[in-house]
Design an enzyme around this catalytic site. Structure first.
Site, PDB file in Angstrom:
ATOM      1  N   CYS A  89       0.870  -1.170   0.000  1.00  0.00           N
ATOM      2  CA  CYS A  89       0.000   0.000   0.000  1.00  0.00           C
ATOM      3  C   CYS A  89       0.912   1.226   0.000  1.00  0.00           C
ATOM      4  CB  CYS A  89      -0.847  -0.036   1.275  1.00  0.00           C
ATOM      5  SG  CYS A  89      -1.894   1.406   1.519  1.00  0.00           S
ATOM      6  N   CYS A 200      -0.640   3.423  -6.557  1.00  0.00           N
ATOM      7  CA  CYS A 200      -1.619   2.939  -5.582  1.00  0.00           C
ATOM      8  C   CYS A 200      -1.875   1.499  -5.984  1.00  0.00           C
ATOM      9  CB  CYS A 200      -2.913   3.752  -5.650  1.00  0.00           C
ATOM     10  SG  CYS A 200      -4.257   2.995  -4.722  1.00  0.00           S
TER      11      CYS A 200
HETATM   12  N1  DGL Z   1      -3.852   0.452  -1.920  1.00  0.00           N
HETATM   13  C1  DGL Z   1      -3.724   1.723  -1.236  1.00  0.00           C
HETATM   14  C2  DGL Z   1      -2.510   2.473  -1.787  1.00  0.00           C
HETATM   15  O1  DGL Z   1      -1.666   1.845  -2.428  1.00  0.00           O
HETATM   16  C3  DGL Z   1      -5.076   2.339  -1.290  1.00  0.00           C
HETATM   17  C4  DGL Z   1      -5.356   3.653  -0.819  1.00  0.00           C
HETATM   18  C5  DGL Z   1      -6.611   3.920  -0.005  1.00  0.00           C
HETATM   19  O2  DGL Z   1      -7.013   3.109   0.829  1.00  0.00           O
HETATM   20  O3  DGL Z   1      -7.073   5.047  -0.191  1.00  0.00           O
HETATM   21  O4  DGL Z   1      -2.306   3.629  -1.566  1.00  0.00           O
END
Ligand code: DGL
Length: 274
Positions: A89, A200
């Site tokens: 993430c 993301c």
């Molecule tokens: N998968 C997360 C990232 O890479 C998601 C972001 C979120 O929860 O807004 O930033």
């Protein structure tokens, strides 16, 4: 694995993981795009995936608040036997990677940073787009990669929480998804970006739609992160397989979306509040 309850088939044993495994963390289903690369490059490694869906989305929240959530999940994974943790993430990496390395010096942490370098090296138009979240776009990691690797190109940073929502709901190729993606990418298309960094981990699930709309090359760091995970953890895992998925949200909803995104119906999903 205390405080968890199984919800899916096949019915898991009370603790299906070996004594040490890889912990993989995200706010939701996005980190599955990294997990599937880890499984592809290291199939025999045992993994515990934790989705903090009770606090999803992470992108718009302040770093200190996110760090509390990430730290709680990390503590739980370490107590359960995680030999190393992948912050799958970008948002959690932006809020917590350096703090976690300082707090748990014996545990290797693999974080994600926007893959600006390969995009800046490959661009022919001199314009790269970075699709990301608010917290990632404001973080020191992002500033540092742009300063180090992209001074000679134009960087268009596009914060796209609506794309995070699409992927989280598993809506990755409907007419609605197409329209939303088209709207989010308009500034990048207009600026003639020929490389788009997926900063993301939710966005690789939208890659076919993004590619079809832009024709740009998409840059996803997940395969490199998977190789790095293996290099860093190979000597730290005890033999034994197992794949468990925990969510702080609704396990049935997680199962439905994850099964669609991973194209696998049998996932061992459990509820685990932070
Ligand atoms: N998968 C997360 C990232 O890479 C998601 C972001 C979120 O929860 O807004 O930033």
């Amino acid at each position: 694995m205390n405080g968890t309850s199984p919800v899916s088939k096949p019915t898991p044993s009370s603790n299906p993981l070996p004594p040490s495994f890889i912990g993989v963390f995200d706010s939701g289903v996005g980190g599955l795009s990294v997990l599937q690369q880890i499984h592809a490059s290291w199939p025999e490694a045992a993994t515990l995936y934790y989705a903090d869906q009770a606090h999803f989305p992470y992108g718009p929240k302040p770093a200190d608040e996110l760090h509390q959530y990430v730290d709680s999940a990390v503590q739980m994974m370490i107590a359960s036997g995680a030999a190393g943790i992948v912050l799958a993430c970008h948002s959690a990496s932006a809020s917590s990677l350096l703090r976690l390395r300082a707090s748990y010096p014996d545990i290797p942490f693999i974080g994600l940073e926007p893959a600006v370098k390969p995009a800046a090296e490959a661009t022919k138009t001199g314009v790269i787009g970075v699709l990301t979240t608010q917290i990632t776009s404001q973080g020191a990691l992002y500033k540092s990669v742009v300063e180090r690797f992209a001074r000679h190109v134009q960087v268009i940073t596009q914060v796209a929480p609506e794309l995070v929502e699409l992927a989280e709901s598993g809506d990755i190729e409907s007419d609605h998804a197409n329209a939303v993606v088209r709207g989010s990418l308009a500034p990048l298309i207009e600026a003639n970006a020929d490389q788009i960094v997926l900063a993301c981990t939710h966005f690789p699930f939208l890659a076919p739609t993004i590619s079809a709309i832009t024709g740009a090359k998409l840059v996803d760091p997940a395969a490199g992160v998977a190789r790095q995970t293996r290099r860093m953890l190979e000597n730290r895992l005890t033999p034994g397989e197992g794949r468990v998925y925990l969510t702080s949200g609704d396990p049935a909803a997680f199962l439905a979306t994850a099964a669609r995104l991973l194209q696998q119906s049998h996932l061992d999903v459990r509820k685990s509040p932070l």
